[in-house]
Design an enzyme around this catalytic site. Structure first.
Site, PDB file in Angstrom:
ATOM      1  N   GLU A  48       0.842  -1.319   0.173  1.00 13.38           N
ATOM      2  CA  GLU A  48       0.177   0.200   0.002  1.00 13.38           C
ATOM      3  C   GLU A  48       0.709   1.361  -0.221  1.00 13.38           C
ATOM      4  OE1 GLU A  48      -2.434  -0.464   3.317  1.00 13.38           O
ATOM      5  OE2 GLU A  48      -3.342  -2.076   2.303  1.00 13.38           O
ATOM      6  N   ARG A  71      -8.704  -2.030  -0.499  1.00 17.45           N
ATOM      7  CA  ARG A  71      -7.741  -3.431   0.118  1.00 17.45           C
ATOM      8  C   ARG A  71      -6.452  -2.913  -0.063  1.00 17.45           C
ATOM      9  NH1 ARG A  71     -11.773  -7.449   1.976  1.00 17.45           N
ATOM     10  NH2 ARG A  71     -10.045  -7.836   2.453  1.00 17.45           N
ATOM     11  N   SER A  72      -5.338  -4.373   0.045  1.00 17.91           N
ATOM     12  CA  SER A  72      -4.434  -4.382  -1.288  1.00 17.91           C
ATOM     13  C   SER A  72      -4.059  -4.122  -1.976  1.00 17.91           C
ATOM     14  CB  SER A  72      -3.193  -5.351   0.342  1.00 17.91           C
ATOM     15  OG  SER A  72      -3.957  -6.363   0.018  1.00 17.91           O
ATOM     16  N   ASP A  89     -12.054  -4.972  12.038  1.00 20.87           N
ATOM     17  CA  ASP A  89     -12.328  -5.394  10.364  1.00 20.87           C
ATOM     18  C   ASP A  89     -12.963  -6.792   9.924  1.00 20.87           C
ATOM     19  OD1 ASP A  89     -11.652  -5.637   7.539  1.00 20.87           O
ATOM     20  OD2 ASP A  89      -9.278  -5.099   7.826  1.00 20.87           O
ATOM     21  N   LYS A 128     -15.134  -2.328   4.015  1.00 20.85           N
ATOM     22  CA  LYS A 128     -15.277  -2.750   2.410  1.00 20.85           C
ATOM     23  C   LYS A 128     -15.764  -3.953   1.683  1.00 20.85           C
ATOM     24  CE  LYS A 128      -9.856  -3.553   4.040  1.00 20.85           C
ATOM     25  NZ  LYS A 128      -9.562  -5.153   4.782  1.00 20.85           N
TER      26      LYS A 128
HETATM   27  P1  PGA Z   1      -6.814  -6.297   2.493  1.00 17.46           P
HETATM   28  O1  PGA Z   1      -5.565  -5.703   4.253  1.00 17.46           O
HETATM   29  O2  PGA Z   1      -6.775  -5.558   2.332  1.00 17.46           O
HETATM   30  O3  PGA Z   1      -4.529  -6.728   2.521  1.00 17.46           O
HETATM   31  O4  PGA Z   1      -7.299  -7.601   3.684  1.00 17.46           O
HETATM   32  C1  PGA Z   1      -5.771  -3.839   4.674  1.00 17.46           C
HETATM   33  C2  PGA Z   1      -6.819  -3.968   6.250  1.00 17.46           C
HETATM   34  O5  PGA Z   1      -6.372  -5.266   7.217  1.00 17.46           O
HETATM   35  O6  PGA Z   1      -6.978  -3.811   6.473  1.00 17.46           O
HETATM   36 ZN    ZN Z   2      -7.350  -4.482   8.884  1.00 22.97          ZN
END
Ligand code: PGA
Ligand code: ZN
Length: 414
Positions: free
Chosen positions: A199, A360-361, A306, A331
Site C-alpha cells: 500500500e 484493499r491491498s 475489520d 470494504k
Molecule cells: P487487505 O488488508 O486488503 O490485505 O485484506 C487491509 C486491512 O487489513 O485493512
Molecule cells: Zn485491517
C-alpha cells in the site's frame, strides 16, 4: 431514471499483477460505468468468496450466462441490482457468482447512473446533506501480510491528520510524515532500500516496538504533536498472527508469542504509551470478548473491527451485543454487492459504530471508494499512502471537495 441497456465483463489485472474482474454497465444506450474488483491479502474468514472455485474465468463465464437479467434494471438503485444478484446466487457468501462480480457489477451500475444523471456517485447514493470529508488514515510503515521477511509482524502503522482543517491540508500532512519517516529510517539503518509494502508504506527491517517508536519520531520531526495535530493508529490484522492450535499470537519475525491476556496487555500498553487514536483488529476475528475488554478500557481510541466484522450486518449485530467495537471498517468486496455494504453501514449507525471506508491491498485505479466513504458519512478513509492506485482515491477527495455538497471535515469525537 437511467436503465441498464448493456453489460460486459472481462479479466484484468490488479495492483499486485493478479487477475481480477472488471464490469462495464451501460445505461440508456450511452452512459458507461466501470468498476474493477479489489482483493485483500489478510482476508477475513467470513468474507464473501471472491471467485467461484477461486477462478476469475469461472466468474466471467457465470456473469455472462446471467447478464441479460440485469437489462432494464434501474442503474441508480443498489437494492434493485442486489435483488437480481440474489435471484442468481442465494448463498450467503456469493459462492456461485463470486463476490468480485457482485462488487464490480453493483458499483459499475451506480457509476453509470452518476454519468447519466451528471452528478457525483456520492450524490447518487445519498441525497440528503450534510456530506463531510473523511480523514485519510495514511499507512506509513507496514509489515505482516503486506511485506516480506524482516519487516514487523504488525501489518500497518497509520497516521491521521486530526488537526487538519481541510482535505488538502490533511493529505499534505500525511505525505509529510511519510517522507519524514524515510529519513528517520535511513538514519537508523544505512542499508535501508526504500522498500515499500503493498500500500506504499515503508517496509523496513525492524521489529514491532521499534517500528511504532520510529513512526512517532517521524511525526515529531515533521513538526507535529502526536495526538494533537497527527494521531497514531495501528492495524494489527491479528487474525494473521493467531495460532488457533497453540492459542497464541505469534510474532514470528520478532521470535515471540503472546497468549490472549498478554496480547490485550500489549495492545493496551501501546494505546497508552503512544496515545493511539485508532486500533484495528487488535485480537483475532472470533474473540468478541477480548475486543470488548479493549474497547471498554480505551474510550478515546477507535477500536475497529475489520476481519471481525467483514462488512457484514449480522456480525455487527453480534459484536454490538457485547459492545465489542467502537469503529467498523467498510470494504464493499468483503460483503459482495454495494447494497450489502449499505445495510452494514446502516446497522453500524444504529449501534453508534464509527465507519471507516477502506480500499484493499490489491487495488485498481478506480476511485469509487472515496464516493462511498462520503455517502456513508465515514469518519475516515483508508487508502494506503502512495502509488497510483492509492493516490487515485485520495485525489478524488480533492475533486469532490470542489462541489458545494461537501461541508468540512468529519467529526471524529462524537
Ligand atoms: P487487505 O488488508 O486488503 O490485505 O485484506 C487491509 C486491512 O487489513 O485493512
Ligand atoms: Zn485491517
Amino acid at each position: 431514471m437511467p436503465l441498464i441497456s448493456n453489460l460486459k465483463g472481462r479479466i484484468v489485472f490488479n495492483s499486485r499483477g493478479n487477475q481480477t474482474v472488471e464490469v462495464d454497465v451501460v445505461s440508456d444506450g450511452r452512459y458507461i460505468g466501470r468498476a474493477c474488483a479489489p482483493s485483500g491479502a489478510s482476508v477475513g474468514k467470513h468474507e464473501a468468496q471472491s471467485f467461484p472455485q477461486n477462478d476469475p474465468k469461472k466468474a466471467i463465464q457465470t456473469f455472462r450466462s446471467h447478464s441479460h437479467k440485469f437489462i432494464g434494471a434501474e442503474a441508480s438503485d443498489p437494492k434493485a441490482i442486489f435483488e437480481i444478484l440474489k435471484s442468481i446466487d442465494q448463498t450467503p457468501s456469493y459462492t456461485i457468482i463470486g463476490g468480485s462480480i457482485a462488487y464490480a457489477l453493483s458499483i459499475a451500475a451506480v457509476d453509470s447512473a452518476s454519468k447519466a444523471l451528471d452528478v457525483p456517485l456520492a450524490k447518487v447514493l445519498r441525497k440528503d446533506k450534510p456530506y463531510k470529508n473523511p480523514f485519510p488514515l495514511g499507512n506509513i510503515l507496514g509489515g505482516g501480510a503486506h511485506a516480506g521477511p524482516g519487516t514487523p509482524d504488525i501489518q500497518e502503522i497509520l497516521v491521521c491528520p486530526i488537526g487538519a482543517g481541510d482535505i488538502m491540508q490533511a493529505l499534505q500532512m500525511n505525505f509529510k510524515v511519510h517522507s519524514e519517516l524515510r529519513k528517520v529510517l535511513e538514519n537508523v539503518d544505512s542499508s535501508f532500500t526504500y522498500g515499500r509494502g503493498d500500500e506504499g508504506a515503508w517496509a523496513p527491517r525492524t521489529n514491532n516496538d521499534k517500528a511504532v517508536e520510529l513512526a512517532e519520531q517521524s511525526i515529531k520531526n515533521s513538526g507535529f504533536t502526536v495526538g494533537r495535530e497527527v494521531g497514531l493508529g495501528i492495524d494489527f490484522a491479528s487474525s494473521s498472527l493467531w495460532n488457533s492450535d497453540k492459542l497464541c499470537y505469534e510474532y514470528k519475525r520478532q521470535h515471540l508469542s503472546r497468549d490472549t491476556e498478554e496480547q490485550i496487555e500489549y495492545v493496551n500498553s501501546l494505546i497508552q504509551k503512544y496515545n493511539l487514536i485508532y486500533v484495528e483488529d487488535p485480537v483475532h476475528e472470533e474473540d468478541f470478548q477480548s475486543m470488548t475488554e479493549i474497547t471498554k478500557k480505551n474510550e478515546k481510541c477507535i477500536v475497529t473491527g475489520d476481519d471481525m466484522l467483514v462488512t457484514n450486518k449480522e456480525r455487527v449485530i453480534e459484536a454490538s451485543k457485547y459492545g465489542a467495537c467502537s469503529g467498523a471498517i467498510l470494504k464493499v468486496n468483503q460483503a459482495g454487492a454495494l447494497y450489502d455494504a449499505i445495510l452494514f453501514a446502516q446497522e453500524c449507525d444504529r449501534n453508534n459504530l464509527k465507519l471507516i471506508t477502506s480500499h484493499r491491498s490489491g487495488e485498481s485505479v478506480d476511485s469509487h471508494t472515496s464516493h462511498i466513504a462520503i455517502a456513508t458519512q465515514s469518519r475516515m478513509i483508508k487508502s494506503g499512502i502512495v502509488g497510483g492506485e492509492r493516490i487515485s482515491k485520495l485525489n478524488e477527495l480533492l475533486r469532490l471537495a470542489e462541489y458545494d455538497l461537501i461541508d468540512g471535515m468529519a467529526d471524529l469525537s462524537s
